[in-house]
Write a protein that holds these residues in place. Structure first.
Motif, PDB file in Angstrom:
ATOM      1  N   SER A  93      -4.959  13.789  12.878  1.00  0.00           N
ATOM      2  CA  SER A  93      -5.847  13.845  11.712  1.00  0.00           C
ATOM      3  C   SER A  93      -4.956  14.125  10.498  1.00  0.00           C
ATOM      4  N   TYR A  94      -5.404  13.654   9.319  1.00  0.00           N
ATOM      5  CA  TYR A  94      -4.525  13.598   8.146  1.00  0.00           C
ATOM      6  C   TYR A  94      -5.112  14.361   6.964  1.00  0.00           C
ATOM      7  N   HIS A  95      -4.225  15.004   6.191  1.00  0.00           N
ATOM      8  CA  HIS A  95      -4.634  15.611   4.927  1.00  0.00           C
ATOM      9  C   HIS A  95      -3.649  15.150   3.860  1.00  0.00           C
ATOM     10  N   GLY A 128       6.450   7.466   7.002  1.00  0.00           N
ATOM     11  CA  GLY A 128       5.158   6.895   7.382  1.00  0.00           C
ATOM     12  C   GLY A 128       4.483   6.142   6.252  1.00  0.00           C
ATOM     13  N   GLY A 129       3.160   6.102   6.348  1.00  0.00           N
ATOM     14  CA  GLY A 129       2.362   5.236   5.472  1.00  0.00           C
ATOM     15  C   GLY A 129       2.070   3.993   6.297  1.00  0.00           C
ATOM     16  N   ALA A 130       0.777   3.717   6.531  1.00  0.00           N
ATOM     17  CA  ALA A 130       0.436   2.647   7.475  1.00  0.00           C
ATOM     18  C   ALA A 130       1.113   1.300   7.138  1.00  0.00           C
ATOM     19  N   PRO A 131       1.059   0.823   5.862  1.00  0.00           N
ATOM     20  CA  PRO A 131       1.702  -0.473   5.593  1.00  0.00           C
ATOM     21  C   PRO A 131       3.223  -0.405   5.689  1.00  0.00           C
ATOM     22  N   ALA A 132       3.787   0.798   5.429  1.00  0.00           N
ATOM     23  CA  ALA A 132       5.243   0.958   5.570  1.00  0.00           C
ATOM     24  C   ALA A 132       5.620   0.928   7.053  1.00  0.00           C
ATOM     25  N   ASN A 133       4.799   1.587   7.892  1.00  0.00           N
ATOM     26  CA  ASN A 133       5.033   1.513   9.337  1.00  0.00           C
ATOM     27  C   ASN A 133       4.952   0.066   9.811  1.00  0.00           C
ATOM     28  N   PHE A 134       3.931  -0.636   9.303  1.00  0.00           N
ATOM     29  CA  PHE A 134       3.759  -2.055   9.659  1.00  0.00           C
ATOM     30  C   PHE A 134       5.019  -2.848   9.305  1.00  0.00           C
ATOM     31  N   VAL A 182      -7.915  -1.905   8.483  1.00  0.00           N
ATOM     32  CA  VAL A 182      -8.777  -1.059   7.638  1.00  0.00           C
ATOM     33  C   VAL A 182      -8.305   0.383   7.537  1.00  0.00           C
ATOM     34  N   ASN A 183      -7.806   0.949   8.674  1.00  0.00           N
ATOM     35  CA  ASN A 183      -7.253   2.307   8.646  1.00  0.00           C
ATOM     36  C   ASN A 183      -8.089   3.242   7.767  1.00  0.00           C
ATOM     37  N   LEU A 184      -9.332   3.464   8.138  1.00  0.00           N
ATOM     38  CA  LEU A 184     -10.217   4.305   7.312  1.00  0.00           C
ATOM     39  C   LEU A 184      -9.753   5.753   7.358  1.00  0.00           C
ATOM     40  N   ARG A 185      -9.493   6.332   6.216  1.00  0.00           N
ATOM     41  CA  ARG A 185      -9.014   7.716   6.138  1.00  0.00           C
ATOM     42  C   ARG A 185      -9.962   8.509   5.250  1.00  0.00           C
ATOM     43  N   GLU A 186     -10.696   9.466   5.849  1.00  0.00           N
ATOM     44  CA  GLU A 186     -11.627  10.316   5.079  1.00  0.00           C
ATOM     45  C   GLU A 186     -10.884  11.069   3.997  1.00  0.00           C
ATOM     46  N   VAL A 189       0.656   8.258  16.556  1.00  0.00           N
ATOM     47  CA  VAL A 189       0.812   7.873  15.142  1.00  0.00           C
ATOM     48  C   VAL A 189       1.663   6.602  15.045  1.00  0.00           C
ATOM     49  N   GLY A 190       1.129   5.609  14.348  1.00  0.00           N
ATOM     50  CA  GLY A 190       1.851   4.351  14.156  1.00  0.00           C
ATOM     51  C   GLY A 190       1.565   3.314  15.228  1.00  0.00           C
ATOM     52  N   ALA A 191       0.809   3.689  16.282  1.00  0.00           N
ATOM     53  CA  ALA A 191       0.543   2.721  17.359  1.00  0.00           C
ATOM     54  C   ALA A 191      -0.266   1.530  16.831  1.00  0.00           C
ATOM     55  N   GLY A 192      -1.291   1.839  16.024  1.00  0.00           N
ATOM     56  CA  GLY A 192      -2.111   0.759  15.469  1.00  0.00           C
ATOM     57  C   GLY A 192      -1.305  -0.134  14.528  1.00  0.00           C
ATOM     58  N   ASP A 193      -0.436   0.473  13.739  1.00  0.00           N
ATOM     59  CA  ASP A 193       0.376  -0.310  12.789  1.00  0.00           C
ATOM     60  C   ASP A 193       1.345  -1.235  13.546  1.00  0.00           C
ATOM     61  N   ALA A 194       1.923  -0.704  14.639  1.00  0.00           N
ATOM     62  CA  ALA A 194       2.837  -1.526  15.439  1.00  0.00           C
ATOM     63  C   ALA A 194       2.065  -2.641  16.143  1.00  0.00           C
ATOM     64  N   GLY A 230       0.836  -1.210   0.000  1.00  0.00           N
ATOM     65  CA  GLY A 230       0.000   0.000   0.000  1.00  0.00           C
ATOM     66  C   GLY A 230       0.861   1.248   0.000  1.00  0.00           C
ATOM     67  N   GLU A 231       0.393   2.271   0.737  1.00  0.00           N
ATOM     68  CA  GLU A 231       1.040   3.577   0.643  1.00  0.00           C
ATOM     69  C   GLU A 231       2.375   3.685   1.373  1.00  0.00           C
ATOM     70  N   ILE A 232       3.311   4.360   0.713  1.00  0.00           N
ATOM     71  CA  ILE A 232       4.508   4.900   1.373  1.00  0.00           C
ATOM     72  C   ILE A 232       4.336   6.414   1.342  1.00  0.00           C
ATOM     73  N   LEU A 233       4.493   7.029   2.511  1.00  0.00           N
ATOM     74  CA  LEU A 233       4.255   8.476   2.637  1.00  0.00           C
ATOM     75  C   LEU A 233       5.274   9.105   3.540  1.00  0.00           C
ATOM     76  N   TRP A 234       5.388  10.401   3.467  1.00  0.00           N
ATOM     77  CA  TRP A 234       6.063  11.142   4.536  1.00  0.00           C
ATOM     78  C   TRP A 234       4.992  11.815   5.367  1.00  0.00           C
ATOM     79  N   ASP A 235       4.980  11.526   6.680  1.00  0.00           N
ATOM     80  CA  ASP A 235       4.066  12.180   7.619  1.00  0.00           C
ATOM     81  C   ASP A 235       4.664  13.546   7.924  1.00  0.00           C
ATOM     82  N   VAL A 236       4.019  14.618   7.456  1.00  0.00           N
ATOM     83  CA  VAL A 236       4.561  15.957   7.687  1.00  0.00           C
ATOM     84  C   VAL A 236       3.929  16.531   8.960  1.00  0.00           C
TER      85      VAL A 236
HETATM   86  O1  LIG Z   1      -1.063   5.747   5.814  1.00  0.00           O
HETATM   87  C1  LIG Z   1      -1.752   6.455   6.539  1.00  0.00           C
HETATM   88  O2  LIG Z   1      -2.962   6.295   6.659  1.00  0.00           O
HETATM   89  C2  LIG Z   1      -1.115   7.605   7.302  1.00  0.00           C
HETATM   90  C3  LIG Z   1       0.221   7.206   7.813  1.00  0.00           C
HETATM   91  O3  LIG Z   1       1.158   7.990   7.176  1.00  0.00           O
HETATM   92  C4  LIG Z   1       0.342   7.270   9.310  1.00  0.00           C
HETATM   93  O4  LIG Z   1       1.699   7.132   9.674  1.00  0.00           O
HETATM   94  C5  LIG Z   1      -0.517   6.188   9.893  1.00  0.00           C
HETATM   95  O5  LIG Z   1      -1.283   5.558   9.229  1.00  0.00           O
HETATM   96  C6  LIG Z   1      -0.457   5.848  11.260  1.00  0.00           C
HETATM   97  O6  LIG Z   1      -1.444   4.842  11.508  1.00  0.00           O
HETATM   98  P1  LIG Z   1      -1.900   4.376  12.938  1.00  0.00           P
HETATM   99  O7  LIG Z   1      -1.024   3.239  13.325  1.00  0.00           O
HETATM  100  O8  LIG Z   1      -3.316   3.936  12.751  1.00  0.00           O
HETATM  101  O9  LIG Z   1      -1.736   5.546  13.866  1.00  0.00           O
END
Ligand SMILES: O=C(O)C[C@@H](O)[C@H](O)C(=O)COP(=O)(O)O
Ligand SMILES: Nc1ncnc2c1ncn2[C@@H]1O[C@H](COP(=O)(O)OP(=O)(O)O)[C@@H](O)[C@H]1O
Length: 295
Positions: free
Chosen positions: A94-96, A24-30, A155-159, A244-249, A10-16
């Motif tokens: 919250s994310y944009h 960041g990016g949820a699957p990258a954090n995972f 699921v990490n639902l992101r509006e 941020v990242g707690a759910g992914d970890a 999935g996504e690779i992102l920079w969390d600004v």
């Molecule tokens: O990918 C995303 O949805 C945003 C990520 O960049 C962010 O780091 C993130 O998803 C953190 O997820 P969490 O573990 O649910 O806090």
């Protein structure tokens, strides 16, 4: 020795953040958390795409530093992903999201087919599926994993990047579900389910043939439901830097625990400890103290 192969797709992102960008990016954090926690017992790969830009090169470097295999990270002409992160007083984000990013252009190829075929666990979410191209590739990847693999939907639902149909299609592909307490009511509603948390988790498991359903409740801890067991444990009081990242970890830790065959109370307890540690540190990816490794 590497025992299992685990993939984040999935996504690779920079969390600004207000004080600057963090990987960041949820699957990258995972992927990073799984690699760090496993102490080499899991081979971890990331499947995504970055741009031909500085952030793309730095993203690949960040994954490599955590021991994640980046050979299935594609490089394309679109910009590497970015998201503005705002934190509330409790450290909750919250994310944009920037639109049309490199990770929206993930294409199927032989390299992905090979990674999928050798995979023991794959984690995917809904944001990575916001474009049709990447959605198709993610579906093809998950379907190409062995029947025995853990197919984990976090699921990490992101509006506003999800709808009922992507949630239901993703549930149909998955055999493990991770969601939080904001997401559970939405999944209950679209599946026409009611009852307390554990009732709804059991019904979701039955309806979508899920082996495990994990619900995180922020400071309130987490519950895991399997076919015949329930583990429901409190959170660990934590001085929060950001969540941020707690759910992914948490998802990384349950993946390793389930692959190791631990009982769900042990899996849940370790995952809560890992997630609480992530809350105590800034950003989403990090090294972990010894007592949290190889859960
Ligand atoms: O990918 C995303 O949805 C945003 C990520 O960049 C962010 O780091 C993130 O998803 C953190 O997820 P969490 O573990 O649910 O806090
Ligand atoms: N404020 C907090 N204090 C202590 N632990 C927390 C806190 N917020 C989250 N956690 C831990 O992180 C886990 C995942 O957090 P949660 O916010 O529910 O998930 P997500 O990041 O997926 O929304 C929780 O189950 C808990 O163990």
């Amino acid at each position: 020795m590497v025992v299992h192969q685990v993939v984040g797709i999935g996504e690779i992102l920079w969390d600004v953040f207000p004080d600057g960008p963090r990987f960041g990016g949820a699957p990258a954090n995972f992927s990073c958390s799984t690699s760090e926690l496993s102490r080499g017992a899991a081979g971890v790969s990331m499947v995504s795409a970055v741009g031909e830009d500085d952030l793309g090169r730095k993203a690949i470097e960040s994954l490599k530093q955590r021991g994640v295999d980046t050979s299935a990270v594609q490089v394309n002409p679109h910009a590497t992903g970015k998201v503005d992160v705002q934190l509330d007083d409790d450290g909750k984000a919250s994310y944009h999201f920037a639109d049309d990013s490199a990770w929206d252009h993930l294409v199927w190829n032989d390299a992905l087919a090979k990674v999928a075929a050798g995979c023991d666990a794959v984690c995917f979410g809904t944001l990575g599926q916001r474009s049709e191209t990447s959605r198709r590739t993610i579906h093809q990847f998950v379907q190409a994993t062995p029947e025995s693999a853990l197919r984990i939907l976090d699921v990490n639902l992101r509006e506003p990047f999800f709808g009922d149909s992507v949630i239901q299609q993703s549930l149909a592909l998955a055999n493990v579900l991770k969601l939080n307490d904001d997401e559970l009511p939405r999944l209950a509603r679209i599946n026409g389910l009611s009852g307390d948390d554990v009732d709804v988790m059991r019904q979701l498991a039955a309806r979508h043939q899920l082996r495990y359903v994990a619900l995180t409740r922020g400071a309130g801890g987490a519950a895991i439901v399997s076919e015949d067991r329930v583990s429901d444990l409190p959170g660990i009081p934590t001085e929060v830097a950001d969540t941020v990242g707690a759910g992914d970890a948490f998802t990384a830790a349950i993946t390793l625990g389930l692959l190791a065959g631990h009982d769900i109370d042990t899996v849940n307890r370790n995952a809560i400890a890992v997630a609480s540690y992530v809350c105590s540190q800034p950003g989403a990816t990090m090294t972990f103290p010894d007592h949290l490794m190889k859960p």
